[in-house]
Motif scaffolding. Structure first.
Motif, PDB file in Angstrom:
ATOM      1  N   LYS A 251       1.219  -1.085   0.178  1.00  0.00           N
ATOM      2  CA  LYS A 251       0.100  -0.603   0.435  1.00  0.00           C
ATOM      3  C   LYS A 251       0.542   1.340   0.067  1.00  0.00           C
ATOM      4  O   LYS A 251       0.700   2.041  -0.339  1.00  0.00           O
ATOM      5  N   ARG A 252       2.187   1.441   0.829  1.00  0.00           N
ATOM      6  CA  ARG A 252       3.061   2.529   0.602  1.00  0.00           C
ATOM      7  C   ARG A 252       3.532   2.612  -0.319  1.00  0.00           C
ATOM      8  O   ARG A 252       3.725   4.114  -1.496  1.00  0.00           O
ATOM      9  N   GLU A 253       3.728   1.513  -0.712  1.00  0.00           N
ATOM     10  CA  GLU A 253       4.399   1.842  -2.205  1.00  0.00           C
ATOM     11  C   GLU A 253       3.689   2.210  -3.761  1.00  0.00           C
ATOM     12  O   GLU A 253       3.531   2.892  -4.010  1.00  0.00           O
ATOM     13  N   HIS A 254       2.610   2.152  -3.343  1.00  0.00           N
ATOM     14  CA  HIS A 254       0.955   2.365  -3.959  1.00  0.00           C
ATOM     15  C   HIS A 254       0.631   4.010  -4.234  1.00  0.00           C
ATOM     16  O   HIS A 254       1.111   4.455  -5.094  1.00  0.00           O
ATOM     17  N   ILE A 255       0.410   4.656  -3.335  1.00  0.00           N
ATOM     18  CA  ILE A 255       0.590   4.981  -2.821  1.00  0.00           C
ATOM     19  C   ILE A 255       1.610   6.688  -3.213  1.00  0.00           C
ATOM     20  O   ILE A 255       1.653   7.315  -3.720  1.00  0.00           O
ATOM     21  N   ALA A 256       2.907   5.455  -3.197  1.00  0.00           N
ATOM     22  CA  ALA A 256       3.858   6.307  -3.127  1.00  0.00           C
ATOM     23  C   ALA A 256       3.587   6.868  -4.255  1.00  0.00           C
ATOM     24  O   ALA A 256       4.195   7.970  -5.485  1.00  0.00           O
ATOM     25  N   GLN A 257       3.897   5.576  -5.049  1.00  0.00           N
ATOM     26  CA  GLN A 257       3.495   5.476  -7.166  1.00  0.00           C
ATOM     27  C   GLN A 257       2.451   7.039  -7.844  1.00  0.00           C
ATOM     28  O   GLN A 257       2.605   7.342  -8.455  1.00  0.00           O
ATOM     29  N   LEU A 258       1.607   6.961  -7.240  1.00  0.00           N
ATOM     30  CA  LEU A 258       0.067   7.803  -6.964  1.00  0.00           C
ATOM     31  C   LEU A 258       0.674   9.272  -6.869  1.00  0.00           C
ATOM     32  O   LEU A 258       0.739   9.674  -8.323  1.00  0.00           O
ATOM     33  N   ARG A 259       1.442   9.290  -6.233  1.00  0.00           N
ATOM     34  CA  ARG A 259       1.899  10.757  -5.918  1.00  0.00           C
ATOM     35  C   ARG A 259       2.920  11.250  -6.906  1.00  0.00           C
ATOM     36  O   ARG A 259       2.836  12.704  -7.133  1.00  0.00           O
ATOM     37  N   LYS A 260       4.031  10.535  -6.797  1.00  0.00           N
ATOM     38  CA  LYS A 260       4.404  11.000  -8.442  1.00  0.00           C
ATOM     39  C   LYS A 260       3.887  11.067  -9.540  1.00  0.00           C
ATOM     40  O   LYS A 260       4.363  11.769 -10.072  1.00  0.00           O
ATOM     41  N   LYS A 261       3.228  10.502  -9.692  1.00  0.00           N
ATOM     42  CA  LYS A 261       2.539  10.021 -11.422  1.00  0.00           C
ATOM     43  C   LYS A 261       1.318  11.086 -10.651  1.00  0.00           C
ATOM     44  O   LYS A 261       1.717  12.771 -12.014  1.00  0.00           O
ATOM     45  N   PHE A 262       1.013  12.013  -9.986  1.00  0.00           N
ATOM     46  CA  PHE A 262       0.596  12.596  -9.600  1.00  0.00           C
ATOM     47  C   PHE A 262       0.625  14.459  -9.345  1.00  0.00           C
ATOM     48  O   PHE A 262       0.859  15.287 -10.706  1.00  0.00           O
ATOM     49  N   GLU A 263       2.687  14.010  -9.522  1.00  0.00           N
ATOM     50  CA  GLU A 263       3.085  15.383  -9.955  1.00  0.00           C
ATOM     51  C   GLU A 263       3.710  15.561 -11.132  1.00  0.00           C
ATOM     52  O   GLU A 263       3.854  16.100 -11.316  1.00  0.00           O
ATOM     53  N   GLU A 264       3.956  14.075 -11.633  1.00  0.00           N
ATOM     54  CA  GLU A 264       4.599  14.402 -12.912  1.00  0.00           C
ATOM     55  C   GLU A 264       3.601  15.063 -13.653  1.00  0.00           C
ATOM     56  O   GLU A 264       3.584  15.400 -14.872  1.00  0.00           O
ATOM     57  N   ASP A 265       2.275  14.286 -14.076  1.00  0.00           N
ATOM     58  CA  ASP A 265       1.065  14.515 -14.942  1.00  0.00           C
ATOM     59  C   ASP A 265       0.870  16.450 -14.019  1.00  0.00           C
ATOM     60  O   ASP A 265       0.644  17.334 -15.396  1.00  0.00           O
ATOM     61  N   LYS A 266       1.120  16.708 -13.039  1.00  0.00           N
ATOM     62  CA  LYS A 266       0.907  18.561 -12.890  1.00  0.00           C
ATOM     63  C   LYS A 266       1.455  19.405 -13.418  1.00  0.00           C
ATOM     64  O   LYS A 266       1.975  20.421 -14.187  1.00  0.00           O
TER      65      LYS A 266
END
Length: 281
Positions: A251-266
């Protein structure tokens, strides 16, 4: 009353252990009560103690603490019997082969504060017999006007002055040590490269993880790729989501990947907005 006590102390004879001879010594001429050293010939099995040869080594017990001035006082004490070759002092009896000399003269602050034992090696076997005969003579003076032994505050001041390290001498010794160490490492590496891939005496060949081209060093990117491959291999072998901590890590790795993808999209959206041009017509 005081004279009678002194007479009784003088007349009293020290009882030596079996096989030992008693040698009376005094710290100085002013002292009335003697101190007793117990000596005997040091005997061991043949050819087992090369540092302390047979028939020329005297074993001394009950050495007082003030006889630690580089063993000079003991050498001077027994030099009248015969020429002294070496003097070795230690806290308790031990084999001579296991004693090691200190690698450096700096930072060697270990000092014995109690009574010790000593091994005195004469240049002639007659020195041992002559030392045993000292028991029948008057007490030998250790500290004289010609050869005084420092005690008390003067000894502390001298010891402190000797403990101060000279930077130049220390740097010279460190440089010499590092140069010898580098030479040793270079020899070991040259020997390993020479013997690499060659069978030993039993026919075994040593295999190392140097890669196909051991002469070319790995870059940082290559090291990262190798670590990623090792990580994927371990992840493929182990059971996923079997333990509770594995669920938490997933779960922690999944959340970290989502945050990373969100920052890249921004960042992508910000770049697209900056590149868009206003065209009213």
């Amino acid at each position: 009353m005081a004279d009678s006590k002194r007479t009784r102390v003088k007349d009293r004879e020290a009882v030596a252990p079996l096989g030992y001879a008693v040698i009376p010594v005094k710290f100085s001429e002013e002292h009335q009560s003697p101190h007793y050293l117990y000596v005997k010939e040091h005997k061991v099995r043949e050819d087992t103690d090369l540092k302390r040869p047979q028939n020329r080594t005297l074993f001394v017990l009950n050495v007082p603490p003030y006889c630690t001035e580089l063993e000079e006082c003991l050498s001077r004490l027994f030099s009248g019997c015969c020429a002294v070759q070496s003097v070795e002092m230690c806290e308790k009896p031990r084999p001579g082969e296991k004693t090691e000399m200190p690698k450096t003269k700096f930072f060697n602050t270990e000092t014995s504060r109690g009574f010790q034992v000593a091994y005195i090696v004469f240049k002639s076997p007659a020195g041992v017999q002559a030392a045993k005969c000292l028991s029948t003579q008057e007490p030998v003076v250790i500290s004289s006007n010609r050869h005084p032994i420092q005690t008390g505050i003067h000894k502390w001041i001298t010891r402190y002055a000797a403990s101060v390290v000279d930077p130049t001498e220390l740097k010279t010794e460190v440089d010499a040590f590092m140069q010898a160490y580098d030479q040793k490492v270079a020899k070991e590496e040259a020997k390993a490269e020479k013997e690499d891939g060659l069978p030993d005496e039993e026919g075994w060949v040593k295999v190392t993880r140097k890669g196909r081209k051991p002469g070319l060093p790995r870059t940082e990117a290559a090291n990262m790729r190798a670590l990623e491959r090792e990580k994927r291999k371990r992840a493929h072998k182990e059971l996923l989501n079997f333990y509770a901590w594995q669920h938490r890590e997933t779960k922690r790795e999944h959340i970290a990947q989502l945050r990373k993808k969100f920052e890249e999209d921004k960042q992508k959206i910000a770049v697209m907005r900056a590149q868009r041009k206003f065209r009213p017509y």
